[in-house]
Structures are given as C-alpha cells and as structure tokens.
Design a protein around this motif. Sequence first.
Motif: not given
Length: 548
Positions: A254-257, A446-447, A451-453, A476-478
């Motif tokens: 997840n680079p950039g998360s 899954f949460g 989503r992009a990272c 679910a991406f908060s």
Amino acid sequence: MSTAPATASRGIAPVIGNTVVMLLLAACAWLLAGLHDGDWWQAMPSATRGYAAAMAMLAYAGLVAAFLYRAHARDKAMQPSDVMTQDALWVVHASQTGFAMELADMTATSLRRGGVTVQRAALEHLDSARLQTIERAVFVISTTGEGDPPDPALGFVRQVMSQTPALKGLQYAVLALGDREYTQFCAFGHQLDDWLRRQGAQPLFDLVEVDNADDSALRHWQHHIAQLGNGEEAPDWSAPRYDAWRLRERVELNPGSLGGPAFHLSLAPDTGTLPDWTAGDIAEIGPRHAAGDVEDFLHRLALPADVPVRWQGETQALATVLACSHWPDMASTRVFPDAQALADACTPLPHREYSIASLPADGALHLLVRLMRRADGTPGLGSGWLCTHAQTSDAVLLRIRRNPNFHPPAAAAPLILIGNGTGLAGLRAHLKVRAQAGATRNWLLFGERQRACDFFHADELLAWRAQGALEHLDLAFSRDGGEHRYVQHALLAQANRLRSWIDEGAAVYVCGSLAGMAPEVDAVLRIVLGDDRVEELRANGRYRRDVY
C-alpha cells in the motif's frame, strides 16, 4: 456487599471444632490416667525418652500449625477485600489440583508488571452482588472429571450461576483448562463463559482453551493479557521451540496509503520441507532487534560482539543473545563487570502472533503485516523485525500454532468472511482452501482506508469473484470521500442477505482488530439476527473470530 465475613466464619468453624475435640480427648486421657496405680507397665521408658517424645510431639504440632497458617493465609488472600480500587482488574481462579491457581498467580504478576491494579480471588468467594461491582475480570477455570466444575466452585455454580444478575458493566476473559481425551473438553470454562454472556457481560477477547497445559495456548493467553496493561513486554512463561525460516520475499502492498505501510511476506523453512498447517492457524514469530541497534549497544558498553556467554542453557555469542532479548537499561549496565553478567540480566523477547495467509500447497508461508510504530516513532518489536530489519540472510525464528477454533467449516456450508486491514490474512487462507475444495458459497466483506492503496490482494480477490469462487464481495473504504463507512456498515446494508445465508446454514468468520471492528460487527449481527440467534451460532461453532 462483601462475602468475606461469611467466608471467614466458614473457615474458622472447622478450626474451633477440631480444637474442642482435641481438648475433650486430652481431658479423657487425664481422667483415665488417674485409674492407674504406679507404673503403667513393667518396662517404663526412661525420662530422657519421655522428653524426646514430648519434643517430637511439639515439633509435629508446630509443623501442623505452620501448614494451617499458610493455608489460612492463602485462603484469606483469595477472599475479596472490602476496600478495593475501583479500576482493579480481578484475576479469579477455579482450581481442582492447583494448576489453575498457579496460572492465575502468573496472570496477576504479568498484569501488575504492565501497570494494572489487580485483585486476586477464588471463584467460590464471589457472589452476585460482588460480581455486579466488578468492571473487568479474567477467569482461569479448570474442568474436572466429565465436564464438572472443580469441587470448590460447586457453591458458586449452585448459588450464583442459578441466578440472573445484570452484568452489563463487566468486561471479562476466560482461560479454560482441560484435556481433549475427555468428551466434555473445557466444559466448565465454556459453561461460565456462556453464563457471563447471557447476563450481559462483554468479552475482552474470545475464550482461550488449553489442552494439558499446552504451552502455545498459554502463550496466546499471555499475549492477550499483555494488551490489557501499558504495553510493557514481559518474557513468555515458557520459551517457544522455534525453527529457523528465511525471508524469501517482502513487498509493500500500500505505498502512499494514509495508514501505516503493510507488507506481504513469504517465508520458507531452512529444512526445505514445509510443515503442515490448516487455514486459521497462527505463526508465532521470535522477534529480534535490528543488527545496527545491537552494534551500537555493544559499542557503548565497549564489549565484543562475539564473546561467548551462557544463556538459556546454551553457549552463544553475546551479540546473538542481545539480538533476541530485553536489555537492561544503560544506567544499570554499569554494575555488570563482564559479558556474562550482562547476559544474565537479559530476558527473552516475547513472541508475536500473525494469522497465516497461505496454505502449504502455495509452497511458502505468507503473512500480511502492518508496520506499527511506538509513541516515540520507533518501529514495533515484531512488525519492525519482519517489515524493516530482517534480511534474506537472517534466520527468522518461527513456529506454527494450531488454532482449531478458527479452522474451516464443512465445505458444504456457506461461509461469510468479515475482516478489516491485515485481518484479510486469515480470511485469504480460508478462501484458498474453499477454492481448492470447489466450495463456492463464499461471501467476503472487507474494509480498509483507500481503495487505490489499501485493497490488499485485489487481483486475487477479483479473480475469485470472476471465476465464481467468491459469490459476493462487499468493500468499505473509509477514506474515499463522504461519510466514513466501515465494514460493519457494509454488513448492516446487507441485512436481508445475512439473514438468508444464516437460515441456509452459513458460518460467520471474523478476522481483524479487536478494539474497533470486532465489537461493531458483533453489534450488527445482534441487531440483524437477535442475541439468542447469535449465541446459538456461537455455541454451535458457526460464529468464530480471530481478533487481536
């Protein structure tokens, strides 16, 4: 509110009774002695022997008194005190042979080391009124015979567990001791756990079963107990028997998360032969300090890295000992005259647990680990070792712990998998075993943050859905804009589907964070299905959790 006076009177009564009997016997002996004229028999013992016999009797009486005093002191220590700190965490045992009491004492010591105020008690010394005043408690519970409670706990079962006190203010955990050779394995531990839940008490974490003092299960309990304190890391009660593995691959997912970096890790044993494991099992890792930190510590002490020392029953280089142990602080090291004295002051680092994200058929053991950081910004102990410090040339100490409470259900049963963050690891292994078995009634919720990272293993999950191995995938991406939405919200939005799947015999498996996600998911399940249905699922093994 206290049970101490009643308990004290029950303890004093036998002592008074025994004393009265002894006095009566002594009076009878004195009266009978008056019936004899002269010597009792022809060969009367000498006065010296009489004195020796009297001294022996006095010594025996003193020894008995000492044992009685120690037993009374221990019993008194197990009785609740009338003056208690409100935030005390209670450590309660129910013991038949003394092993549960011993483990409860070790649990209390670990909690105190972590800065927790502790109250020790035996289960038989608690009543409904006292339980309603307790905010947090951990229970170390033995089962004896064919699923029976220990003898001292029978009064609690009859007098307290027959009632229905409101215990909504109680948070608790249960360590259940048993023997799998018996049909009713850990039965009384489960019975107490069920009763506490029915009274409204909230589990701090799920019940931990121990089969014949299994050291891996006890380390799992100790791992959970450590989370209840200030985070101070205590040595394991028993040292794990690790094998040497090597890191084959480490990829940041997840680079950039907005969150901490998460890594996919692939490991293989030095032996070249993978051991067997099952979806749901756990990898216990023996962490190490970074090599640079060890070198700096030795440099400050002006000690050579390769000097041999005896530690944990083996001769090892000092640097090796320091790499896998807690160090004394710099102020205290001044009192150690040599390397051996320093090694003697080092204690082993505690293990770390991670859900296994692969199957043996994958050819490697996979982990999904997030790099955690302490308050001062330094990497966490276990995640720092795995995510930043360990190199392919380094041995990673690892052992696999069976986790039967999270093993797969029957392939024919539908399966609902719910998780967040790196909790996807344990769910991924279940999806793999289901895909191998051709079981397609699978639903994953899954949460994560973005989503992009943070859509971990996205290609794999989307491929399973396209192939029909994953019937439903709810995400679910908060942090993707709008109102924060978590995995529990995705579950609530699918309430009708949830009811339908449960009616069709589905099992619910939850993996991820204990502090936030797990209780929120549990609350949604109870809203949609009702408390009785959720408890039925749990009792039948259709609601299982691997949360941390």
